[in-house]
Scaffold this motif. Structure first.
Motif, PDB file in Angstrom:
ATOM      1  N   ILE B  75       0.258  -1.445   0.319  1.00 39.96           N
ATOM      2  CA  ILE B  75      -0.286   0.093   0.059  1.00 39.96           C
ATOM      3  C   ILE B  75       1.211   0.982  -0.388  1.00 39.96           C
ATOM      4  CG2 ILE B  75      -1.561   1.472   1.101  1.00 39.96           C
ATOM      5  CD1 ILE B  75      -2.031  -1.430   2.431  1.00 39.96           C
ATOM      6  N   LEU B  76       0.499   2.041  -1.077  1.00 46.06           N
ATOM      7  CA  LEU B  76       1.708   3.088  -1.260  1.00 46.06           C
ATOM      8  C   LEU B  76       0.770   4.507  -0.673  1.00 46.06           C
ATOM      9  CD1 LEU B  76       1.812   2.405  -4.551  1.00 46.06           C
ATOM     10  CD2 LEU B  76       3.550   1.950  -3.210  1.00 46.06           C
ATOM     11  N   SER B  77       1.224   5.077   0.552  1.00 50.06           N
ATOM     12  CA  SER B  77       0.929   5.727   1.333  1.00 50.06           C
ATOM     13  C   SER B  77       2.128   7.130   1.233  1.00 50.06           C
ATOM     14  CB  SER B  77       0.276   5.819   3.185  1.00 50.06           C
ATOM     15  OG  SER B  77      -0.303   6.310   3.338  1.00 50.06           O
ATOM     16  N   THR B  78       1.486   8.257   2.074  1.00 52.06           N
ATOM     17  CA  THR B  78       1.786   9.132   2.669  1.00 52.06           C
ATOM     18  C   THR B  78       1.764   9.934   4.213  1.00 52.06           C
ATOM     19  OG1 THR B  78       0.223  10.665   2.303  1.00 52.06           O
ATOM     20  CG2 THR B  78       1.449  10.249   0.502  1.00 52.06           C
ATOM     21  N   ALA B  79       2.960  10.745   4.366  1.00 53.73           N
ATOM     22  CA  ALA B  79       3.643  11.025   5.666  1.00 53.73           C
ATOM     23  C   ALA B  79       4.809  12.135   5.516  1.00 53.73           C
ATOM     24  CB  ALA B  79       4.246   9.825   6.382  1.00 53.73           C
ATOM     25  N   THR B  80       3.790  13.470   5.456  1.00 57.06           N
ATOM     26  CA  THR B  80       2.089  13.798   5.003  1.00 57.06           C
ATOM     27  C   THR B  80       2.054  14.196   3.935  1.00 57.06           C
ATOM     28  OG1 THR B  80       2.024  15.822   6.329  1.00 57.06           O
ATOM     29  CG2 THR B  80       1.867  13.612   7.570  1.00 57.06           C
ATOM     30  N   THR B  81       0.899  14.459   4.139  1.00 56.91           N
ATOM     31  CA  THR B  81       0.523  15.055   2.185  1.00 56.91           C
ATOM     32  C   THR B  81       0.227  16.306   2.892  1.00 56.91           C
ATOM     33  OG1 THR B  81      -0.617  12.985   1.015  1.00 56.91           O
ATOM     34  CG2 THR B  81      -1.591  15.665   0.362  1.00 56.91           C
ATOM     35  N   LEU B  82      -0.003  17.358   2.198  1.00 58.38           N
ATOM     36  CA  LEU B  82       0.869  18.613   2.621  1.00 58.38           C
ATOM     37  C   LEU B  82      -0.757  19.090   2.338  1.00 58.38           C
ATOM     38  CD1 LEU B  82       3.946  20.441   2.138  1.00 58.38           C
ATOM     39  CD2 LEU B  82       2.934  18.900   4.208  1.00 58.38           C
ATOM     40  N   ILE B  83      -1.835  19.201   3.477  1.00 56.48           N
ATOM     41  CA  ILE B  83      -2.761  20.219   3.186  1.00 56.48           C
ATOM     42  C   ILE B  83      -3.457  20.783   3.091  1.00 56.48           C
ATOM     43  CG2 ILE B  83      -3.502  19.421   5.280  1.00 56.48           C
ATOM     44  CD1 ILE B  83      -6.278  18.593   2.370  1.00 56.48           C
ATOM     45  N   THR B  84      -2.488  22.066   3.080  1.00 53.47           N
ATOM     46  CA  THR B  84      -2.468  24.014   3.721  1.00 53.47           C
ATOM     47  C   THR B  84      -2.140  24.114   2.429  1.00 53.47           C
ATOM     48  OG1 THR B  84      -0.051  22.605   4.982  1.00 53.47           O
ATOM     49  CG2 THR B  84      -2.357  23.363   6.160  1.00 53.47           C
ATOM     50  N   THR B  85      -0.595  23.593   1.773  1.00 53.00           N
ATOM     51  CA  THR B  85      -0.331  24.507   0.757  1.00 53.00           C
ATOM     52  C   THR B  85      -0.305  23.755  -0.732  1.00 53.00           C
ATOM     53  OG1 THR B  85       1.622  23.065   1.029  1.00 53.00           O
ATOM     54  CG2 THR B  85       1.490  25.366   2.402  1.00 53.00           C
ATOM     55  N   ASN B  86      -0.936  22.596  -0.942  1.00 55.20           N
ATOM     56  CA  ASN B  86      -0.919  21.743  -1.425  1.00 55.20           C
ATOM     57  C   ASN B  86      -2.274  22.613  -2.186  1.00 55.20           C
ATOM     58  OD1 ASN B  86       1.042  20.581  -2.905  1.00 55.20           O
ATOM     59  ND2 ASN B  86       0.510  19.113  -0.827  1.00 55.20           N
ATOM     60  N   ASP B  87      -2.850  22.314  -3.589  1.00 51.07           N
ATOM     61  CA  ASP B  87      -4.154  23.144  -4.390  1.00 51.07           C
ATOM     62  C   ASP B  87      -5.330  21.415  -3.802  1.00 51.07           C
ATOM     63  OD1 ASP B  87      -6.486  23.395  -5.246  1.00 51.07           O
ATOM     64  OD2 ASP B  87      -5.822  24.122  -6.693  1.00 51.07           O
ATOM     65  N   GLY B 111      -0.940  15.912   6.188  1.00 52.78           N
ATOM     66  CA  GLY B 111      -0.750  16.770   7.114  1.00 52.78           C
ATOM     67  C   GLY B 111       0.055  18.653   7.234  1.00 52.78           C
ATOM     68  N   ARG B 112      -0.058  19.351   7.898  1.00 49.93           N
ATOM     69  CA  ARG B 112       0.161  20.689   7.925  1.00 49.93           C
ATOM     70  C   ARG B 112       1.185  21.271   7.817  1.00 49.93           C
ATOM     71  NH1 ARG B 112      -2.351  20.868  12.815  1.00 49.93           N
ATOM     72  NH2 ARG B 112      -0.761  22.172  13.385  1.00 49.93           N
ATOM     73  N   GLY B 113       2.310  20.333   8.041  1.00 55.73           N
ATOM     74  CA  GLY B 113       3.761  21.011   8.101  1.00 55.73           C
ATOM     75  C   GLY B 113       3.614  22.306   8.558  1.00 55.73           C
ATOM     76  N   ASN B 114       5.439  21.412   9.323  1.00 57.64           N
ATOM     77  CA  ASN B 114       5.784  22.912  10.449  1.00 57.64           C
ATOM     78  C   ASN B 114       6.509  23.380  10.234  1.00 57.64           C
ATOM     79  OD1 ASN B 114       7.778  20.837  10.109  1.00 57.64           O
ATOM     80  ND2 ASN B 114       7.022  20.330  12.477  1.00 57.64           N
ATOM     81  N   THR B 115       7.213  24.019   8.242  1.00 59.82           N
ATOM     82  CA  THR B 115       7.592  24.779   8.256  1.00 59.82           C
ATOM     83  C   THR B 115       7.579  26.045   8.189  1.00 59.82           C
ATOM     84  OG1 THR B 115       8.919  22.650   7.347  1.00 59.82           O
ATOM     85  CG2 THR B 115      10.776  24.407   6.735  1.00 59.82           C
ATOM     86  N   GLY B 116       7.405  26.653   8.296  1.00 59.01           N
ATOM     87  CA  GLY B 116       7.039  28.335   8.440  1.00 59.01           C
ATOM     88  C   GLY B 116       7.211  28.873   7.106  1.00 59.01           C
ATOM     89  N   PRO B 117       8.628  28.913   6.096  1.00 53.16           N
ATOM     90  CA  PRO B 117       8.975  29.353   5.283  1.00 53.16           C
ATOM     91  C   PRO B 117       7.849  28.860   3.997  1.00 53.16           C
ATOM     92  CG  PRO B 117      10.365  29.037   6.634  1.00 53.16           C
ATOM     93  CD  PRO B 117       9.845  28.545   6.738  1.00 53.16           C
ATOM     94  N   VAL B 118       7.452  27.407   3.712  1.00 53.44           N
ATOM     95  CA  VAL B 118       7.142  26.579   3.117  1.00 53.44           C
ATOM     96  C   VAL B 118       5.731  27.677   2.523  1.00 53.44           C
ATOM     97  CG1 VAL B 118       5.926  24.729   1.939  1.00 53.44           C
ATOM     98  CG2 VAL B 118       8.246  24.984   3.596  1.00 53.44           C
ATOM     99  N   TYR B 119       4.250  27.951   3.613  1.00 61.43           N
ATOM    100  CA  TYR B 119       3.659  28.649   3.484  1.00 61.43           C
ATOM    101  C   TYR B 119       3.528  29.649   2.057  1.00 61.43           C
ATOM    102  CZ  TYR B 119       1.512  25.872   7.469  1.00 61.43           C
ATOM    103  OH  TYR B 119       1.032  24.661   7.757  1.00 61.43           O
ATOM    104  N   PRO B 120       4.600  30.552   2.931  1.00 66.09           N
ATOM    105  CA  PRO B 120       3.950  31.711   1.369  1.00 66.09           C
ATOM    106  C   PRO B 120       4.965  31.436  -0.265  1.00 66.09           C
ATOM    107  CG  PRO B 120       6.118  31.926   3.656  1.00 66.09           C
ATOM    108  CD  PRO B 120       5.168  30.914   3.497  1.00 66.09           C
ATOM    109  N   TRP B 121       5.663  30.146  -0.016  1.00 62.80           N
ATOM    110  CA  TRP B 121       6.194  29.827  -0.941  1.00 62.80           C
ATOM    111  C   TRP B 121       4.858  29.102  -2.033  1.00 62.80           C
ATOM    112  CZ3 TRP B 121      10.940  26.149   0.963  1.00 62.80           C
ATOM    113  CH2 TRP B 121      11.883  27.195   1.578  1.00 62.80           C
ATOM    114  N   PHE B 122       3.907  29.084  -1.637  1.00 63.58           N
ATOM    115  CA  PHE B 122       2.796  28.553  -1.952  1.00 63.58           C
ATOM    116  C   PHE B 122       1.593  29.455  -1.698  1.00 63.58           C
ATOM    117  CE2 PHE B 122       5.736  25.285  -2.034  1.00 63.58           C
ATOM    118  CZ  PHE B 122       4.895  24.234  -2.529  1.00 63.58           C
ATOM    119  N   GLY B 123       2.460  30.686  -1.460  1.00 58.78           N
ATOM    120  CA  GLY B 123       1.147  31.977  -2.001  1.00 58.78           C
ATOM    121  C   GLY B 123      -0.183  31.580   0.079  1.00 58.78           C
ATOM    122  N   LYS B 124       0.580  30.864   0.918  1.00 57.52           N
ATOM    123  CA  LYS B 124      -0.275  30.563   1.860  1.00 57.52           C
ATOM    124  C   LYS B 124       0.569  31.803   3.108  1.00 57.52           C
ATOM    125  CE  LYS B 124      -3.181  28.208   0.000  1.00 57.52           C
ATOM    126  NZ  LYS B 124      -3.149  28.684  -1.473  1.00 57.52           N
TER     127      LYS B 124
END
Lengths: 220, 372
Positions: B75-87, B111-124
């Motif tokens: 089974i192929l899964s993710t840990a995690t998929t960024l539900i915050t910054t992905n469309d 998951g939300r992702g805990n790396t602050g700088p990532v959010y603005p790169w994706f406009g969030k």
């Protein structure tokens, strides 16, 4: 007025008294042993307890120095530090005493403040005090400690107590000007504690925000 | 119960010799580790998602699609998929597409992702983390279940008469886990939808993890998905094993002491005592993992982190040999023997498809009765 036993060092274990009994946590950031910072902390606690039926737990940050660094790095407290943080949250009042290093509270003291969970000190009566190598540092309490605790929304009592070397030596007595300041600050702390109900510590795991509220009217 | 591994996909220097894998080597190592998971009879491989060095896995479905083509059961899964910054629209399409390629062997962990700088790169904005997770998932949930969606929200442009394509395989959306370490709101979200809740407890004391999982279980029951002990729980774990526990400690210590995620804080001894990290013999790993069940109840998925702290690929593959040969078979047997019959397995594509066709058979039987 000061019977010798009343200034004896506080016991280090926290015991839950009957409901009416209040609780104090006395945090001291002194580094040496014995430490004048701890001595000042003990005198403040004793003076407060003469006016208030309260248990007091003494916390020497020196003993938690590694735990504090580890908490900063890992994001969670080791068991003993967690117990201390919990005691602060549930305390009716806090006495916070730091040595003044380079015109401000010490780094160890600030590390402790930095790991307090958000809101821990909101509306909590706090007595701030400090020791220093010269009386010229006394206003560090007003320009560094008081704003820090204001930021944390603590209720800081008006009298802050600074002890300089001349307050311990140079012919100073247990009835000198330092003792008078200690008494005044302790009286102010006791009044602030007495006018409040014991703190209620909210638990986000007991009462989660219902999902409908999180959704804010969105459809699912 | 499902057993598997997850990879963060970090490029970490090996502290014993200074070797730093290239991104290419690390990506290929992740593939080798995933293939090894299948070879050793593990059930799940989950990849992290990151968009900043020193991490490589920025394109999880590319990776999982490639692994899907080279595996049969995993089974192929993710840990995690960024539900915050992905469309959420792109997540809906990417993972539905992956489902078709992998014949349903797909689930996801949000998951939300805990790396602050990532959010603005994706406009969030990281301050919107929870609100983004809630709104984006609500949309994703609908896109997989409703053919035509009209939608408007706060964080992306509105949709009018939009159909995410392809539709999920067999009309069955991938099962979703929600991962969170300390946000009760996410446990609440997982409970609301009846989705799985994964606590990546690897850096956390038991007492904390317990409170999050108890909250999720209680709210799962509250929302009517089943009893608290039927809620779908997943846990992390991280181990390093050698036949002799002293050898394991000796070999792992320089990795622990220097890894960006572990080093320079608590000692190895303190960390193994306070968190699930287990450095020792296979039997110690078995014993430690069995305590998870005691603390958190019967649970559905156990994912181990094995390629951590800059360990070389060769060592990781040896670890997976031990995990697959000596640890997981015992855990499967012992966990199954203790588990009551009413506690379900983690949903899979097959079980969800069977449940959906049973539900539609029941509803068509009901409607033909009304018609007669």
């Amino acid at each position: 007025m000061n019977a010798p036993h009343e200034n004896a060092p506080l016991r280090s274990t926290f015991t839950q008294g009957p409901r009416s009994r209040r609780s104090l946590v006395v945090v001291s950031a002194g580094l040496s042993q014995p430490s004048s910072t701890r001595l000042l902390a003990d005198q403040l606690a004793a003076a407060t307890r003469r006016r208030l039926d309260a248990d007091a737990e003494a916390v020497d940050l020196r003993d938690r120095a590694h735990d504090l660094t580890n908490h900063l790095l890992t994001g969670f407290p080791a068991p003993e530090l967690e117990r201390v943080l919990d005691a602060v949250a549930h305390a009716d009042g806090l006495i916070a005493v730091t040595p003044i290093f380079n015109a401000s509270y010490s780094g160890l003291f600030k590390s402790f403040v930095d790991v307090l969970p958000e809101g821990t000190l909101a509306d909590k009566p706090v007595l701030i005090a400090a020791t220093g190598g010269t009386a010229r540092h006394s206003l560090a309490l007003e320009h560094a400690m008081r704003p820090l605790f204001a930021h944390l929304r603590a209720v800081v009592v008006p009298t802050a107590v600074f002890a300089a070397p001349e307050d311990w030596g140079g012919g100073a007595t247990a009835h000198g000007p330092l003792a008078a300041r200690i008494e005044r600050a302790a009286a102010e702390l006791a009044v602030e504690i007495e006018r409040r109900e014991p703190p209620v510590v909210p638990d986000p795991f007991d009462e989660p925000t219902p999902f409908s509220e999180l959704l804010g009217g969105q459809s699912t | 119960m499902q057993f598997g591994i997850f990879s963060v996909g970090d490029v970490t220097p090996d502290p014993t010799n200074g070797t730093v894998p290239t991104e290419h080597e690390r990506i290929k190592a992740m593939v080798a580790i995933a293939l090894k998971a299948e070879e050793m009879g593990l059930d799940v491989f989950a990849t992290g998602e990151h968009h900043n060095p020193p991490f490589v896995p920025s394109s999880p479905t590319t990776f999982l699609g490639y692994v899907a083509a080279r595996t049969k059961r995993l089974i192929l899964s993710t840990a995690t998929t960024l539900i915050t910054t992905n469309d959420p629209v792109k997540i809906a399409e990417d993972y539905a597409y992956l489902q078709h390629l992998a014949d349903g062997r797909v689930d996801l962990m949000m998951g939300r992702g805990n790396t602050g700088p990532v959010y603005p790169w994706f406009g969030k904005d990281i301050r919107d983390g929870i609100a983004l997770a809630v709104e984006n998932y609500a949309l994703l949930h609908r896109l997989w279940r409703e053919e035509v969606v009209d939608w408007e929200g706060k964080f992306r442009t509105p949709l009018q008469s939009f159909t995410a394509t392809p539709r999920p395989l067999d009309g069955v959306p991938p099962f979703v886990w929600h991962g969170s370490i300390r946000s009760p709101q996410i446990a609440e979200q997982a409970a609301y939808y009846g989705d799985g809740f994964f606590h990546n407890n690897i850096f956390w004391p038991v007492e904390h993890t317990k409170r999050m999982i108890e909250l999720y279980r209680r709210r799962y029951e509250h929302y009517g998905h089943g009893s608290a002990d039927q809620a779908i729980v997943g846990l992390g774990g991280q181990v390093f094993m050698r036949r002799n526990s002293q050898d394991a400690v000796r070999e792992f210590r320089p990795y622990f002491d220097n890894a960006p995620v572990y080093g320079h804080g608590p000692s190895l001894e303190e960390f193994t005592e306070q968190t699930p990290l287990t450095v020792g013999s296979p039997q110690q790993v078995i014993d430690r993992t069995m305590t998870f069940r005691e603390h958190f109840g019967d649970y559905q998925r156990q994912l181990f982190l094995m390629d951590h702290a800059g360990l070389p690929l060769k060592t990781v593959l040896e670890q997976l040999d031990m995990l697959g040969e000596e640890v997981v078979p015992v855990l499967r047997r012992e966990m199954a023997a203790l588990r009551p019959a009413h506690v379900p397995d983690a949903p899979t594509h097959a079980s969800l498809r069977a449940a959906a066709s049973a539900a539609s058979a029941a509803s068509s039987a009901a409607s033909s009765e009304v018609g007669a």
